[in-house]
Design a protein around this motif. Structure first.
Motif, PDB file in Angstrom:
ATOM      1  N   ILE A 150       0.809  -1.343   0.056  1.00  0.00           N
ATOM      2  CA  ILE A 150      -0.049   0.139  -0.036  1.00  0.00           C
ATOM      3  C   ILE A 150       1.034   1.219  -0.044  1.00  0.00           C
ATOM      4  O   ILE A 150       0.338   2.531  -0.574  1.00  0.00           O
ATOM      5  CB  ILE A 150      -0.876  -0.012   1.232  1.00  0.00           C
TER       6      ILE A 150
ATOM      7  N   LEU B  17       0.603   3.771  -2.692  1.00  0.00           N
ATOM      8  CA  LEU B  17      -0.423   4.253  -3.220  1.00  0.00           C
ATOM      9  C   LEU B  17      -0.550   5.686  -1.975  1.00  0.00           C
ATOM     10  O   LEU B  17      -0.946   6.681  -2.344  1.00  0.00           O
ATOM     11  CB  LEU B  17      -1.536   3.308  -2.823  1.00  0.00           C
ATOM     12  N   ALA B  18      -0.126   5.436  -0.749  1.00  0.00           N
ATOM     13  CA  ALA B  18       0.093   6.432   0.411  1.00  0.00           C
ATOM     14  C   ALA B  18       0.859   7.520  -0.199  1.00  0.00           C
ATOM     15  O   ALA B  18       0.522   8.592   0.083  1.00  0.00           O
ATOM     16  CB  ALA B  18       0.470   5.872   1.684  1.00  0.00           C
TER      17      ALA B  18
ATOM     18  N   THR C 288       1.695   8.469  -3.428  1.00  0.00           N
ATOM     19  CA  THR C 288       1.371   9.180  -4.536  1.00  0.00           C
ATOM     20  C   THR C 288      -0.037  10.016  -3.918  1.00  0.00           C
ATOM     21  O   THR C 288      -0.130  11.159  -4.518  1.00  0.00           O
ATOM     22  CB  THR C 288       1.039   8.236  -5.552  1.00  0.00           C
ATOM     23  N   ALA C 289      -0.778   9.602  -3.091  1.00  0.00           N
ATOM     24  CA  ALA C 289      -1.931  10.363  -2.493  1.00  0.00           C
ATOM     25  C   ALA C 289      -1.370  11.435  -1.625  1.00  0.00           C
ATOM     26  O   ALA C 289      -1.979  12.783  -1.676  1.00  0.00           O
ATOM     27  CB  ALA C 289      -2.650   9.456  -1.431  1.00  0.00           C
TER      28      ALA C 289
ATOM     29  N   GLY D 195      -0.050  14.036  -4.298  1.00  0.00           N
ATOM     30  CA  GLY D 195      -1.185  14.746  -4.914  1.00  0.00           C
ATOM     31  C   GLY D 195      -1.763  15.775  -4.097  1.00  0.00           C
ATOM     32  O   GLY D 195      -2.126  16.766  -4.523  1.00  0.00           O
ATOM     33  N   ALA D 196      -1.774  15.668  -2.662  1.00  0.00           N
ATOM     34  CA  ALA D 196      -2.225  16.581  -1.853  1.00  0.00           C
ATOM     35  C   ALA D 196      -1.461  17.833  -1.840  1.00  0.00           C
ATOM     36  O   ALA D 196      -1.528  18.692  -1.899  1.00  0.00           O
ATOM     37  CB  ALA D 196      -2.265  16.154  -0.399  1.00  0.00           C
TER      38      ALA D 196
ATOM     39  N   VAL E 210       1.557  13.092 -11.303  1.00  0.00           N
ATOM     40  CA  VAL E 210       1.084  12.318 -10.114  1.00  0.00           C
ATOM     41  C   VAL E 210      -0.240  11.585 -10.219  1.00  0.00           C
ATOM     42  O   VAL E 210      -0.323  10.499  -9.736  1.00  0.00           O
ATOM     43  CB  VAL E 210       0.856  13.678  -8.957  1.00  0.00           C
TER      44      VAL E 210
ATOM     45  N   GLN F 181      -0.462   7.818  -9.391  1.00  0.00           N
ATOM     46  CA  GLN F 181      -1.542   7.381  -8.460  1.00  0.00           C
ATOM     47  C   GLN F 181      -2.485   6.190  -9.239  1.00  0.00           C
ATOM     48  O   GLN F 181      -2.777   5.239  -8.186  1.00  0.00           O
ATOM     49  CB  GLN F 181      -2.514   8.605  -8.273  1.00  0.00           C
TER      50      GLN F 181
ATOM     51  N   VAL G 133      -2.876   2.644  -7.336  1.00  0.00           N
ATOM     52  CA  VAL G 133      -4.322   1.959  -6.954  1.00  0.00           C
ATOM     53  C   VAL G 133      -4.255   0.681  -7.470  1.00  0.00           C
ATOM     54  O   VAL G 133      -4.327  -0.207  -6.491  1.00  0.00           O
ATOM     55  CB  VAL G 133      -5.467   3.077  -7.594  1.00  0.00           C
TER      56      VAL G 133
ATOM     57  N   SER H  75      -1.893  -1.760  -5.905  1.00  0.00           N
ATOM     58  CA  SER H  75      -1.804  -1.948  -4.321  1.00  0.00           C
ATOM     59  C   SER H  75      -3.004  -3.080  -4.147  1.00  0.00           C
ATOM     60  O   SER H  75      -2.574  -4.141  -3.401  1.00  0.00           O
ATOM     61  CB  SER H  75      -2.113  -0.814  -3.667  1.00  0.00           C
TER      62      SER H  75
ATOM     63  N   ALA I 248      -9.633  10.572  -9.479  1.00  0.00           N
ATOM     64  CA  ALA I 248      -8.343  11.461  -9.678  1.00  0.00           C
ATOM     65  C   ALA I 248      -8.051  12.309 -11.020  1.00  0.00           C
ATOM     66  O   ALA I 248      -7.682  13.509 -10.878  1.00  0.00           O
ATOM     67  CB  ALA I 248      -7.250  10.354  -9.649  1.00  0.00           C
TER      68      ALA I 248
END
Lengths: 195, 443
Positions: B86, B89-90, B92-93, B96-97, B113, B117, B121, B124, B152
């Protein structure tokens, strides 16, 4: 759309995206801890699917069961097969139905109106058709699996998986070849092969 | 888009042309406004190169990390392996933020990004399934991945998640064709991405992003629609009717919305629609092309459930929409659109004729005639307008139709050989004549 709203929605999206695999991990860890233990006999795999690389391709023996009385299912639809354990801990497939049974263990499967040799016998496909291993070990394990399943036939090959079952889901705990966990068997064969 | 070196040459010439009275100053100004600043065009291209490289870079790094994780390290415990799956994914999230907070204006960051992401996804979910030895169902995986990726696209304004979504829902529809109720969900799923396509093209529909999305939409919609109404098409032999309607719908919508495209690549709907319509017509010019429609094969009784009824309604809607748009082209007297759009009407007529007591030969004959008319009509339109591309398209349709008939018949190799040579000479001479005429007009 204003920036704050977009950011808020993005945070929600990120949480949902992470929640899906995280939820899977929680569910499968729970099954492995609290699920009922069954052994499932394996069968030879289709020779045309021979090269897999990273996993041992699995097939199961005896994946046929009568439909629950009065039920009719669409070919390839989702179904549930009720399980019973024989004296040696091996799973017996009791009955197929479009609804999960109210009592006892069961697995979610894909229903087929014909069996593997084209007879009109209700059968099903278990979705647990892969056993992943390190890439160096997987081809050796697959070769050993094929050899044992073919050599000994379906019944007494000593090739089976141990699976934990809970609420229709199953998770493979271990693959046994010649009645030994696959990694132990490979270690032993590796040691025997050394000068 | 005009070549910037030509634009620069034109700008150097403009002052002289105005001074010599060849061109009025206002006309020169209008030309400048029309072509814009050539230096800006160069920087736009560079910006897009940066965006493309950011997507490719993100995909490569993401792919590398996934491959490392897929090694299935035996040294690590099972829960540890799952949690590491995971991690991308965490990461890239979080990226992204940060992009939404600090780099909102950077297309390169948003696209990069968004691409990473989207990969993370899918990876993961797949890697967790691998850790727990879950074969799983491919259709469920594709649907989950696509649905999680699409938001996204909207929130990061990124192209790759939308491209993946279009591909993903098509693959999903293809893997649930056995269940008519499920496959029909393809249409609402497709509708979910259409606002993004509209939004990305609202400022400039010839921009690479909407064009790329439209290419993917056109190609995947052809397959996806077929999968969504597969059962009804199979039972009623209506595959050509629905496919013909869809081709026409794509072509005519493209002709309306991408009309002034400067290059062929910027006409995705027209290209996919026209090529598919001609391909279908060639198949239907054989009697065997109507084999599923013979009256004995059409099975109305099998269309009995609610899901079958809904599939039938969806198939009928696609066909009707094509016919309505075609009739509108007819009223506006746009003959190029009328000619190609006729496929939707002819395929309906052919389907009815072929279904009336095995009359497939008549339907096939109608399509042979249609291909001849389409080829000659396109050729004549091209010759009148001295458009080399249209002339060649007309010649290609005629040549394909003739070649199909030659492979179909028992004519000797000598006759076929002579015919091929004659067609080839025809191609070359018409092209030479048109090129000469063009050179005479532009000395």
């Amino acid at each position: 759309m204003n920036a704050k709203l977009i950011f808020g929605l993005y945070v929600i999206l990120a949480v949902v995206q992470l929640a899906v695999p995280f939820g899977q991990i929680r569910k499968y860890e729970d099954i492995l801890t609290t699920g009922a233990v069954y052994k499932l006999r394996t069968a030879p795999v289709d020779p045309y699917d021979a090269f897999r690389g990273r996993y041992v391709a699995l097939n199961y023996a005896g994946t046929e069961a009568p439909l629950r009385k009065g039920e009719r299912l669409e070919n390839r639809s989702t179904a549930y097969v009720a399980l019973r354990r024989d004296g040696n801990g091996f799973a017996q497939f009791v009955e197929l139905s479009g609804e999960p049974p109210l009592e006892g263990d069961y697995l979610r499967v894909q229903y087929f109106s014909m069996n593997a040799i084209g007879e009109d016998v209700p059968s099903f496909r278990l979705p647990y058709d892969k056993f992943f291993m390190e890439e160096a070990q997987a081809p050796q394990a697959e070769a050993a699996y094929r050899k044992h399943v073919k050599r000994s036939g379906d019944k007494d090959s000593g090739t089976y998986v141990v699976m934990r079952v809970k609420a229709g889901r199953g998770v493979i705990e271990e693959l046994y070849i010649g009645n030994k966990p696959v990694r132990d068997m490979l270690k032993k064969e590796g040691a025997r092969g050394k000068p | 888009m005009a070549d910037t070196s030509h634009v620069r040459w034109l700008y150097r010439e403009l002052p002289d042309l105005v001074a010599q009275g060849v061109l009025e100053a206002q006309a020169a100004e209008r030309l400048r406004r029309h072509y814009g600043d050539p230096d800006m065009a160069g920087s736009t291209a560079k910006r897009w190169a940066v965006v493309l490289f950011s997507i490719v870079g993100a995909v490569l790094i993401g792919g590398g990390v996934i491959l490392l994780l897929a090694h299935n390290w035996d040294e690590l415990s099972r829960p540890m392996r799952a949690l590491i799956s995971i991690a991308p994914l965490a990461l890239t999230a979080a990226l992204g933020a940060w992009v939404l907070l600090a780099r909102t204006q950077s297309t390169a960051w948003r696209e990069g990004v968004g691409a990473a992401q989207t990969l993370a996804v899918g990876a993961s979910i797949a890697l967790v399934a691998q850790t727990y030895n879950l074969g799983g169902r491919f259709d469920e995986f594709m649907l989950t991945w696509s649905l999680l990726a699409l938001p996204a696209a909207y929130l990061l304004a990124a192209t790759l998640p939308a491209l993946l979504y279009l591909m993903g829902i098509m693959v999903w529809a293809g893997s649930v064709t056995y269940h008519p109720g499920s496959s029909l969900w393809y249409f609402p799923l497709l509708a979910a991405v259409l606002p993004f396509l509209w939004w990305s093209g609202r400022a400039n529909r010839y921009h690479p992003r909407p064009v790329l999305l439209a290419w993917m939409l056109a190609i995947t919609a052809c397959f996806g629609t077929g999968f969504a109404v597969e059962r009804v098409c199979e039972e009623l032999g209506a595959r050509p009717v629905v496919f013909g309607g869809l081709c026409v719908l794509l072509y005519l919508c493209g002709a309306r919305w991408w009309k002034a495209a400067p290059s062929v690549l910027q006409r995705p709907l027209q290209n996919v629609g026209a090529l598919s319509a001609v391909g279908l017509s060639l198949v239907l010019s054989y009697s065997d092309g109507w084999s599923g429609v013979a009256s004995s094969a059409v099975n109305w009784h099998s269309v009995s459930s609610l899901q079958d009824g809904l599939q039938l309604a969806a198939a009928a809607l696609v066909t009707l929409a094509a016919l309505v748009v075609w009739v509108r082209s007819f009223r506006r007297r746009v003959w190029s659109e009328v000619m190609l759009g006729a496929v939707s009407f002819l395929v309906c007529a052919g389907w009815i004729i072929a279904g009336m007591g095995d009359q497939a030969v008549i339907s096939a004959f109608v399509f042979n005639l249609y291909l001849a008319v389409l080829g000659i009509g396109t050729l004549v339109t091209g010759l009148r307008g001295r458009r080399l591309g249209t002339v060649n398209a007309g010649m290609a349709v005629l040549a394909a139709a003739i070649l199909c008939r030659f492979f179909d018949s028992d004519l000797s190799f000598v006759v076929r050989g002579v015919a091929f040579i004659v067609i080839g000479i025809g191609f070359l001479s018409i092209n030479l004549v048109l090129l000469r005429q063009r050179q005479e007009v532009q000395p």
